[in-house]
Structure formats: C-alpha cells, structure tokens
Motif scaffolding. Structure first.
Motif, mmCIF file in Angstrom:
data_model
loop_
_atom_site.group_PDB
_atom_site.id
_atom_site.type_symbol
_atom_site.label_atom_id
_atom_site.label_comp_id
_atom_site.label_asym_id
_atom_site.label_seq_id
_atom_site.Cartn_x
_atom_site.Cartn_y
_atom_site.Cartn_z
ATOM 1 N N ARG A 73 2.610 -21.864 22.359
ATOM 2 C CA ARG A 73 2.440 -20.406 22.285
ATOM 3 C C ARG A 73 1.764 -19.872 23.547
ATOM 4 N N LEU A 74 0.767 -20.601 24.063
ATOM 5 C CA LEU A 74 0.096 -20.198 25.305
ATOM 6 C C LEU A 74 1.093 -20.196 26.467
ATOM 7 N N TYR A 75 1.887 -21.240 26.587
ATOM 8 C CA TYR A 75 2.893 -21.331 27.647
ATOM 9 C C TYR A 75 3.852 -20.139 27.579
ATOM 10 N N ARG A 76 4.352 -19.875 26.371
ATOM 11 C CA ARG A 76 5.304 -18.775 26.195
ATOM 12 C C ARG A 76 4.652 -17.439 26.562
ATOM 13 N N HIS A 77 3.396 -17.266 26.170
ATOM 14 C CA HIS A 77 2.691 -16.025 26.498
ATOM 15 C C HIS A 77 2.546 -15.866 28.011
ATOM 16 N N LEU A 78 2.128 -16.928 28.694
ATOM 17 C CA LEU A 78 1.941 -16.863 30.152
ATOM 18 C C LEU A 78 3.253 -16.618 30.887
ATOM 19 N N ARG A 79 4.360 -17.069 30.326
ATOM 20 C CA ARG A 79 5.671 -16.885 30.945
ATOM 21 C C ARG A 79 6.331 -15.574 30.543
ATOM 22 N N GLY A 80 5.680 -14.795 29.685
ATOM 23 C CA GLY A 80 6.245 -13.528 29.248
ATOM 24 C C GLY A 80 7.367 -13.686 28.241
ATOM 25 N N LEU A 81 7.441 -14.827 27.583
ATOM 26 C CA LEU A 81 8.466 -15.076 26.578
ATOM 27 C C LEU A 81 7.954 -14.620 25.208
ATOM 28 N N SER A 82 8.855 -14.502 24.256
ATOM 29 C CA SER A 82 8.434 -14.085 22.921
ATOM 30 C C SER A 82 7.600 -15.207 22.290
ATOM 31 N N VAL A 83 6.563 -14.796 21.585
ATOM 32 C CA VAL A 83 5.659 -15.738 20.937
ATOM 33 C C VAL A 83 5.676 -15.450 19.447
ATOM 34 N N GLU A 84 6.090 -16.440 18.664
ATOM 35 C CA GLU A 84 6.086 -16.272 17.221
ATOM 36 C C GLU A 84 4.688 -16.545 16.693
ATOM 37 N N HIS A 85 4.224 -15.662 15.853
ATOM 38 C CA HIS A 85 2.920 -15.859 15.225
ATOM 39 C C HIS A 85 3.051 -17.006 14.229
ATOM 40 N N PRO A 86 2.022 -17.867 14.109
ATOM 41 C CA PRO A 86 2.135 -18.986 13.175
ATOM 42 C C PRO A 86 2.202 -18.547 11.709
ATOM 43 N N LEU A 87 1.773 -17.329 11.401
ATOM 44 C CA LEU A 87 1.874 -16.791 10.043
ATOM 45 C C LEU A 87 2.888 -15.659 10.034
ATOM 46 N N THR A 88 3.679 -15.594 8.988
ATOM 47 C CA THR A 88 4.635 -14.494 8.877
ATOM 48 C C THR A 88 3.885 -13.181 8.669
ATOM 49 N N ARG A 89 4.579 -12.078 8.919
ATOM 50 C CA ARG A 89 3.974 -10.764 8.716
ATOM 51 C C ARG A 89 3.521 -10.601 7.274
ATOM 52 N N GLN A 90 4.330 -11.060 6.327
ATOM 53 C CA GLN A 90 3.985 -10.935 4.909
ATOM 54 C C GLN A 90 2.737 -11.752 4.570
ATOM 55 N N ARG A 91 2.641 -12.965 5.108
ATOM 56 C CA ARG A 91 1.471 -13.804 4.822
ATOM 57 C C ARG A 91 0.206 -13.208 5.446
ATOM 58 N N ARG A 92 0.329 -12.657 6.650
ATOM 59 C CA ARG A 92 -0.836 -11.999 7.272
ATOM 60 C C ARG A 92 -1.286 -10.813 6.436
ATOM 61 N N GLN A 93 -0.306 -10.020 5.935
ATOM 62 C CA GLN A 93 -0.634 -8.862 5.101
ATOM 63 C C GLN A 93 -1.326 -9.300 3.810
ATOM 64 N N ARG A 94 -0.815 -10.359 3.187
ATOM 65 C CA ARG A 94 -1.425 -10.855 1.949
ATOM 66 C C ARG A 94 -2.849 -11.341 2.211
ATOM 67 N N LEU A 95 -3.042 -12.048 3.308
ATOM 68 C CA LEU A 95 -4.378 -12.533 3.652
ATOM 69 C C LEU A 95 -5.335 -11.368 3.890
ATOM 70 N N LYS A 96 -4.875 -10.343 4.614
ATOM 71 C CA LYS A 96 -5.713 -9.159 4.843
ATOM 72 C C LYS A 96 -6.079 -8.489 3.529
ATOM 73 N N HIS A 97 -5.090 -8.307 2.664
ATOM 74 C CA HIS A 97 -5.364 -7.675 1.370
ATOM 75 C C HIS A 97 -6.325 -8.523 0.539
ATOM 76 N N ALA A 98 -6.164 -9.833 0.572
ATOM 77 C CA ALA A 98 -7.042 -10.710 -0.203
ATOM 78 C C ALA A 98 -8.485 -10.603 0.279
ATOM 79 N N GLY A 145 -8.434 -14.588 -2.096
ATOM 80 C CA GLY A 145 -9.450 -14.253 -1.101
ATOM 81 C C GLY A 145 -10.686 -15.113 -1.231
ATOM 82 N N ARG A 146 -11.133 -15.323 -2.459
ATOM 83 C CA ARG A 146 -12.309 -16.184 -2.664
ATOM 84 C C ARG A 146 -12.019 -17.614 -2.220
ATOM 85 N N ARG A 147 -10.829 -18.098 -2.538
ATOM 86 C CA ARG A 147 -10.450 -19.450 -2.135
ATOM 87 C C ARG A 147 -10.399 -19.569 -0.606
ATOM 88 N N MET A 148 -9.866 -18.544 0.060
ATOM 89 C CA MET A 148 -9.810 -18.569 1.520
ATOM 90 C C MET A 148 -11.214 -18.549 2.122
#
Length: 162
Positions: A73-98, A145-148
C-alpha cells in the motif's frame, strides 16, 4: 531476490517528507540513509539515494504478511497508484457506528437516541420502538463496539477483520 541489509539505525535529525508522506526522523551512517515515517514505517536506502531508491524495512515476525501488505500500500501510494483500504467501506462504517454507540452509551444516551443520530427521527418513528429492527441493530453494534474496545482492535491491526 532479497537483499539483506544492516539492522535498524537510531534516528536523529528531523526531515520533512518523502513524496507526500511525513518523515519524523532521519539517520545516516557510512552506507545507509534511514527514514522513519510518522506512521512508524522505516525506509532505508544505500548512500545518497533519491526517493525512488528507498526500500522498506520489513521485520521477520509472525505478522510478515501484514507488513508486506502494508508495504505494498505504501509503494502504491508513493507511485500515485490506487490504494485499496484493507477494510471495506461498509466494514469501516460499521466499526465507526459501533464505537460511536459505545461512546454514546457511556455518555448516557439510550439506544433510541443513538438510532436517531444514525438513521434519523423519521426512520426510527416508522415502527414501534419496542420491536423495531433498529433497536436490535443498535444492541448488536453496542456488543461489537465493546468487543472491539476490549481486544478486537488488535485483530484489525493484525489484518484480521472479523
């Protein structure tokens, strides 16, 4: 091919950045330049290198695969390539809500108040609260959320998302 190099070097002088990434420390010795990024990653290069000559220090430990994925991911970022987040958008949203649910409960909010904050008053008032599906969803978010907070965040940092 893997080139084995020297062990990590103690850091000294401050430098500002490599590409768009902030560098918090820099060290040099007779053979290498070491940079430490603000996220803890260490970059190393031989001699007087340009930014494209740097490599990543990856420790040989139980988290080898996780380190390699982060290095990619660091390499791709430094090269200006697309970087996929290790968590999906839905999982990030669920974690934030939790985590927001647990924070809300600690501040005295009810499940209903939390549901209104997430989904709006209209959606919450569409059904009787006692049997509302959103009430169950908020309860599950509180448990997650408590488990996390208790130890699940470590699994996220280790690249395990469940």
């Amino acid at each position: 091919m893997v080139n084995l190099i020297a062990s990590a070097h103690p850091f000294g002088d401050k430098v500002s950045s490599i590409g768009t990434l902030p560098v918090v420390a820099r060290a040099t010795d007779s053979e290498f330049i070491w940079l430490k990024l603000d996220n803890g990653a260490q970059l190393v290069a031989k001699g007087s290198a340009t930014s494209s000559d740097f490599g990543v220090v990856v420790p040989f430990d139980d988290d080898w695969a996780i380190h390699l994925a982060a290095a990619d991911r660091l390499y791709r970022h430094l090269r200006g390539l697309s970087v996929e987040h290790p968590l999906t958008r839905q999982r990030r949203q669920r974690l934030k809500h939790a985590l927001r649910t647990v924070d809300g409960l600690h501040q005295g909010a009810t499940y209903r108040r939390i549901a209104i904050a997430f989904f709006g008053e209209q959606r919450v008032s569409e059904e009787p609260w006692k049997t509302h599906a959103l009430k169950s969803q908020i309860a599950r978010l509180a448990i997650y959320g408590r488990r996390m907070i208790d130890s699940g965040y470590r699994r996220l940092l280790q690249g395990r998302h469940r």
